[in-house]
Design a protein around this motif. Sequence first.
Motif, PDB file in Angstrom:
ATOM      1  N   ASP A  16     -15.458 -18.822 -22.502  1.00  0.00           N
ATOM      2  CA  ASP A  16     -15.305 -19.384 -24.059  1.00  0.00           C
ATOM      3  C   ASP A  16     -16.425 -19.688 -24.417  1.00  0.00           C
ATOM      4  N   TRP A  17     -17.390 -20.278 -23.643  1.00  0.00           N
ATOM      5  CA  TRP A  17     -18.726 -20.586 -24.110  1.00  0.00           C
ATOM      6  C   TRP A  17     -19.698 -19.366 -24.636  1.00  0.00           C
ATOM      7  N   CYS A  18     -19.355 -18.415 -23.492  1.00  0.00           N
ATOM      8  CA  CYS A  18     -20.190 -17.262 -23.881  1.00  0.00           C
ATOM      9  C   CYS A  18     -19.577 -16.251 -25.075  1.00  0.00           C
TER      10      CYS A  18
ATOM     11  N   SER B 268     -22.202 -15.862 -28.573  1.00  0.00           N
ATOM     12  CA  SER B 268     -22.403 -14.532 -28.504  1.00  0.00           C
ATOM     13  C   SER B 268     -24.300 -14.211 -28.781  1.00  0.00           C
ATOM     14  N   HIS B 269     -24.641 -13.346 -28.070  1.00  0.00           N
ATOM     15  CA  HIS B 269     -26.108 -13.374 -28.018  1.00  0.00           C
ATOM     16  C   HIS B 269     -26.459 -12.149 -27.474  1.00  0.00           C
ATOM     17  N   PRO B 270     -27.396 -11.481 -28.115  1.00  0.00           N
ATOM     18  CA  PRO B 270     -27.717 -10.003 -27.744  1.00  0.00           C
ATOM     19  C   PRO B 270     -28.236  -9.854 -26.331  1.00  0.00           C
TER      20      PRO B 270
ATOM     21  N   GLY C  26     -16.365  -7.415 -24.515  1.00  0.00           N
ATOM     22  CA  GLY C  26     -17.423  -6.495 -24.478  1.00  0.00           C
ATOM     23  C   GLY C  26     -18.409  -6.935 -23.435  1.00  0.00           C
ATOM     24  N   LEU C  27     -18.326  -7.841 -22.686  1.00  0.00           N
ATOM     25  CA  LEU C  27     -19.190  -8.373 -21.273  1.00  0.00           C
ATOM     26  C   LEU C  27     -19.162  -7.368 -20.313  1.00  0.00           C
ATOM     27  N   GLY C  28     -20.196  -6.967 -19.794  1.00  0.00           N
ATOM     28  CA  GLY C  28     -20.228  -6.087 -18.386  1.00  0.00           C
ATOM     29  C   GLY C  28     -19.493  -7.051 -17.185  1.00  0.00           C
TER      30      GLY C  28
END
Length: 338
Positions: free
Chosen positions: A153-155, A159-161, A192-194
């Motif tokens: 949830d923090w990630c 959201s950060h490039p 969208g995270l790997g």
Amino acid sequence: MTSVYLSERQRSAIKTLPKVELHLHFEGCIQPESIEALARSIDQPMIRRTQDLYSFKDLEEFLSTLDWICNLVGSEHEITTLSQSLVNYLRGQNIVCAEIIINPSHWRLSLDSLLPPILAEFARAESQFGITLGLLPSIGRHQKNADAMQLLDWCVSNSHPNLRGFSIDGSERGGSRTDQFVGAFKKAKESGLGITAHAGESSGSQGVVAALDQLGVDRLDHGVRAVEDPGLMSRLAAEGIPLNVCVSSNCHNLYPSFDQHPLPQLLAKGLICTINTDDPAMLDINLSSELVAVADAYDLSLGDLKQLQLNAVGAAFCPLDNKAQLARQIENEWSAIT
Ligand SMILES: [Zn+2]
């Protein structure tokens, strides 16, 4: 033994050639001298003599030392300093793309104090030095689903490039169970995270199967014990799941020597492997020394090493245009060394 396929000229060029590393822990890149300075600043006695700080008898002692080190850090300024040291290390190795795992459960700083300074430093290094840097927050295998959801949830909220993936790591000796994290990893993927997971190290091949089936990994950290299951190796090859292999690290924790490491069998089976250092400061290695050691142990040529670097570009979680540029750079510069 030295590789008969690697000339002295090529061997010495490896340090200056552009490289990619995908399996590297923020916590494992902190030099003993930095830790001594941190301990002194808060009047903490060293857990061992500085020169013996990274002498471990097993993985559990390694992880408890990690916790002790991370507990020394009490401010965002100190995290920024450690991030700058990491960037300096990467530049010294000419690592042009790195994806760094960090496990917040080791640290006493909150997520809000720990992760933004690292992301800010990575963004600064990208624009100033042209290095492609990703941060992969990681859940400990011993943690609960609620911890994983909190981190995810923090990630998502922050959201950060340079926030490019979600990971699980830690000792697999307690079992390879990952079913409690299915929901968190599904959500991570949807955002969208790997997805990457430490598996197939101490947990054996069943840990790899669990990472594939329950976590939906895009790639594996270690994964080397897939060699114990021929059907699993065929599946990994067919599905094109890359293995971020760390030979020296495995020979510290898992295999008695490079001769016993299964990298040659994995490559012969057509698996996509990358070469990494895992915890370079703790193991007193770097990516250049690791590439030379791997080439010497398995009689690899510079062309073979170039292919392992291109594998890492393909497995990276960075944007596609970055990957295309990195692949061109590695192809051109590695091919120019004859
Ligand atoms: Zn690792």
